[in-house]
Design a protein around this motif. Structure first.
Motif, PDB file in Angstrom:
ATOM      1  N   UNK A   1      -7.105  -6.512  11.474  1.00  0.00           N
ATOM      2  CA  UNK A   1      -8.231  -5.223  12.132  1.00  0.00           C
ATOM      3  C   UNK A   1     -10.405  -6.191  12.583  1.00  0.00           C
ATOM      4  N   UNK A   2     -10.540  -7.358  11.531  1.00  0.00           N
ATOM      5  CA  UNK A   2     -11.788  -8.178  11.778  1.00  0.00           C
ATOM      6  C   UNK A   2     -11.644  -9.179  13.110  1.00  0.00           C
ATOM      7  N   UNK A   3     -12.848  -8.987  13.610  1.00  0.00           N
ATOM      8  CA  UNK A   3     -13.690 -10.032  14.078  1.00  0.00           C
ATOM      9  C   UNK A   3     -14.447 -11.543  13.707  1.00  0.00           C
ATOM     10  N   UNK A   4     -13.947 -12.345  14.168  1.00  0.00           N
ATOM     11  CA  UNK A   4     -14.868 -13.768  13.618  1.00  0.00           C
ATOM     12  C   UNK A   4     -16.513 -14.037  14.423  1.00  0.00           C
ATOM     13  N   UNK A   5     -17.149 -14.563  13.385  1.00  0.00           N
ATOM     14  CA  UNK A   5     -17.934 -15.539  14.659  1.00  0.00           C
ATOM     15  C   UNK A   5     -18.411 -16.463  14.211  1.00  0.00           C
ATOM     16  N   UNK A   6     -18.133 -17.516  14.790  1.00  0.00           N
ATOM     17  CA  UNK A   6     -18.357 -18.968  14.285  1.00  0.00           C
ATOM     18  C   UNK A   6     -19.209 -19.925  15.995  1.00  0.00           C
ATOM     19  N   UNK A   7     -20.494 -19.479  15.656  1.00  0.00           N
ATOM     20  CA  UNK A   7     -20.953 -20.130  16.245  1.00  0.00           C
ATOM     21  C   UNK A   7     -20.999 -21.712  16.631  1.00  0.00           C
ATOM     22  N   UNK A   8     -21.605 -22.736  17.432  1.00  0.00           N
ATOM     23  CA  UNK A   8     -22.182 -24.230  17.503  1.00  0.00           C
ATOM     24  C   UNK A   8     -23.284 -24.659  16.151  1.00  0.00           C
ATOM     25  N   UNK A   9     -23.043 -25.449  15.413  1.00  0.00           N
ATOM     26  CA  UNK A   9     -23.998 -25.255  14.613  1.00  0.00           C
ATOM     27  C   UNK A   9     -25.489 -25.823  15.333  1.00  0.00           C
ATOM     28  N   UNK A  10     -25.442 -25.384  16.866  1.00  0.00           N
ATOM     29  CA  UNK A  10     -26.943 -26.012  17.617  1.00  0.00           C
ATOM     30  C   UNK A  10     -26.966 -24.725  18.057  1.00  0.00           C
ATOM     31  N   UNK A  11     -26.377 -23.473  17.850  1.00  0.00           N
ATOM     32  CA  UNK A  11     -27.408 -22.028  18.164  1.00  0.00           C
ATOM     33  C   UNK A  11     -28.617 -21.868  17.626  1.00  0.00           C
ATOM     34  N   UNK A  12     -28.800 -21.546  19.259  1.00  0.00           N
ATOM     35  CA  UNK A  12     -30.891 -21.539  17.992  1.00  0.00           C
ATOM     36  C   UNK A  12     -30.866 -19.612  17.826  1.00  0.00           C
ATOM     37  N   UNK A  13     -32.364 -19.082  17.490  1.00  0.00           N
ATOM     38  CA  UNK A  13     -32.517 -18.035  17.231  1.00  0.00           C
ATOM     39  C   UNK A  13     -32.803 -17.340  18.477  1.00  0.00           C
ATOM     40  N   UNK A  14     -32.962 -17.686  19.480  1.00  0.00           N
ATOM     41  CA  UNK A  14     -33.343 -16.765  20.814  1.00  0.00           C
ATOM     42  C   UNK A  14     -31.495 -16.557  21.211  1.00  0.00           C
ATOM     43  N   UNK A  15     -30.533 -17.431  20.425  1.00  0.00           N
ATOM     44  CA  UNK A  15     -29.414 -17.265  20.801  1.00  0.00           C
ATOM     45  C   UNK A  15     -28.639 -16.556  20.531  1.00  0.00           C
ATOM     46  N   UNK A  16     -28.827 -16.533  18.851  1.00  0.00           N
ATOM     47  CA  UNK A  16     -28.586 -15.974  18.118  1.00  0.00           C
ATOM     48  C   UNK A  16     -29.136 -14.337  18.278  1.00  0.00           C
ATOM     49  N   UNK A  17     -29.889 -14.024  18.641  1.00  0.00           N
ATOM     50  CA  UNK A  17     -30.975 -12.660  19.186  1.00  0.00           C
ATOM     51  C   UNK A  17     -30.462 -12.219  20.889  1.00  0.00           C
TER      52      UNK A  17
END
Length: 406
Positions: free
Chosen positions: A377-393
């Motif tokens: 019942x979990x969700x995984x979050x693993x974005x690319x290492x290049x992700x920016x603060x704006x994209x995280x937000x």
């Protein structure tokens, strides 16, 4: 980012999905995404819908999409018709380059054997242990996922559907402890006192099992017990390796080293890395037609390591992971979100039920954010290492909007 259409899947995607359902095995497809191309951390489907990718294709695209360094590599090979060779029968420069590059981020004294996939990396890791120790049971953990080939599957213990009716190699199972006060922290030693075993195998962060993070004392104990009883410790870094946790390897957060390890995904091909004392020292014990022969993938793998170093992407993973986790922790205790855990850019969100998790996965997708399930019942979050603060937000804004409503 272009807003997704009201009707998903679109007409082009639906034609592909219908063809797949008619002619191919309906495996683990999560939602109706039919990938066309991508740029940076954005994936576009064949109907023109764009999605912010918080999966990096389960860690396999650490530099996102259309990264100029990777495009340069692909262009170099566009006219080379000898892009795939029998890589354990013939040498190539790409094999040597990747072996040399990965050696710079492995523990001192390690060598590497390249193969096709993460499952094969685990298969060869346990084969190396068997070669040294004999055909004895292995110790593995509840909630583990090590692959779907029969050897690796024997030590997988994530979901019953993955194992039912398949034969298994002998295994002794221990609890994957996430708390330093867990009463089962010493379970491995109890087994080792009473049984001869070939190896101890574990992840540091369980991938398919739910992004559960091992307690530091649990991993420290496994290292100590393995040394005490002369048993190799195998660490599975197929999903966590090559920077996703903010370090090259998740085990670096724990101040220990494995004897043998597996990696793949972000590396582009599978690899079993091992202390030289576990080298079979006999030709033909291990081999693979395409292992060391996927020349494009090996060239890309070398460049991935170089770019992560050059662009300080380990530091970015640490910083962006802190922002991501901080934003997600705010939701704990609300609307069925019961836990957030992780290291760096590997973050798990646990829900109160499987049905709730699955519903939110689809809703996030329809709002333009790609995530994936893990465990029960979990969700995984693993974005690319290049992700920016704006994209995280941007991703956090979508998650707050979707997860905080009934």
């Amino acid at each position: 980012m272009k807003k997704t259409r009201d009707v998903i899947p679109g007409p082009k995607a639906m034609r592909v999905i219908d063809t797949m359902k008619k002619h191919a095995y309906d495996s683990t497809f999560v939602y109706s995404l039919v990938v066309s191309h991508g740029h940076n951390c954005i994936i576009e489907d064949i109907d023109g819908n764009k999605y912010l990718d918080f999966t990096s294709n389960i860690g396999s695209c650490p530099l996102g999409y259309s990264h100029p360094d990777i495009v340069e590599i692909l262009a170099q090979y566009s006219s080379n018709g000898t892009y795939k060779i029998a890589g354990q029968d013939f040498y190539c420069q790409e094999h040597a380059d990747l072996a040399e590059n990965i050696s710079t981020i492995l523990p001192s004294g390690f060598k590497t054997f390249f193969i096709n996939s993460g499952a094969e990396a685990v298969e060869n890791a346990i084969k190396m242990a068997y070669k040294k120790m004999g055909p004895l049971p292995g110790i593995s953990c509840t909630g583990a996922f090590h692959g779907r080939t029969l050897g690796a599957l024997s030590f997988t213990f994530s979901r019953p559907v993955q194992k039912y009716n398949f034969p298994e190699l002998p295994s002794k199972r221990i609890k994957f402890c996430t708390n330093d006060n867990d009463p089962e922290l010493d379970a491995a030693e109890k087994i080792l006192k009473e049984n001869k075993v070939a190896f101890i195998l574990t992840e540091i962060i369980q991938g398919e099992g739910g992004y559960n993070v091992a307690s530091k004392k649990f991993i420290s104990n496994l290292r100590k017990f393995a040394t005490r009883y002369g048993v190799p410790l195998i660490l599975d870094e197929v999903q966590s390796g090559i920077g996703h946790t903010g370090k090259w390897w998740a085990f670096e957060h724990y101040g220990i080293k494995p004897d043998i390890m597996s990696t793949a995904k972000a590396l582009q091909i599978g690899a079993t890395a091992f202390s030289k004392k576990f080298d079979p020292m006999q030709r033909s014990v291990l081999s693979s037609t395409w292992g060391g022969g996927n020349r494009i993938d090996m060239a890309v793998g070398s460049r991935v390591i170089q770019v992560i170093k050059r662009d300080k992407l380990l530091e970015n993973a640490t910083k962006m992971g802190h922002i991501l986790k901080t934003g997600l922790v705010e939701m704990v205790g609300k609307k069925g979100v019961i836990n957030v855990r992780g290291l760096g850019l590997m973050v798990g969100i646990e829900f109160d039920s499987t049905a709730h998790r699955d519903k939110k996965l689809v809703e996030l997708f329809k709002h333009g954010l790609m995530t994936l399930g893990a465990g029960q019942k979990s969700m995984r979050i693993i974005p690319p290492l290049i992700i920016t603060k704006e994209q995280i937000q941007e991703g956090l804004d979508i998650m707050h909007k979707v997860l905080m409503r009934t």
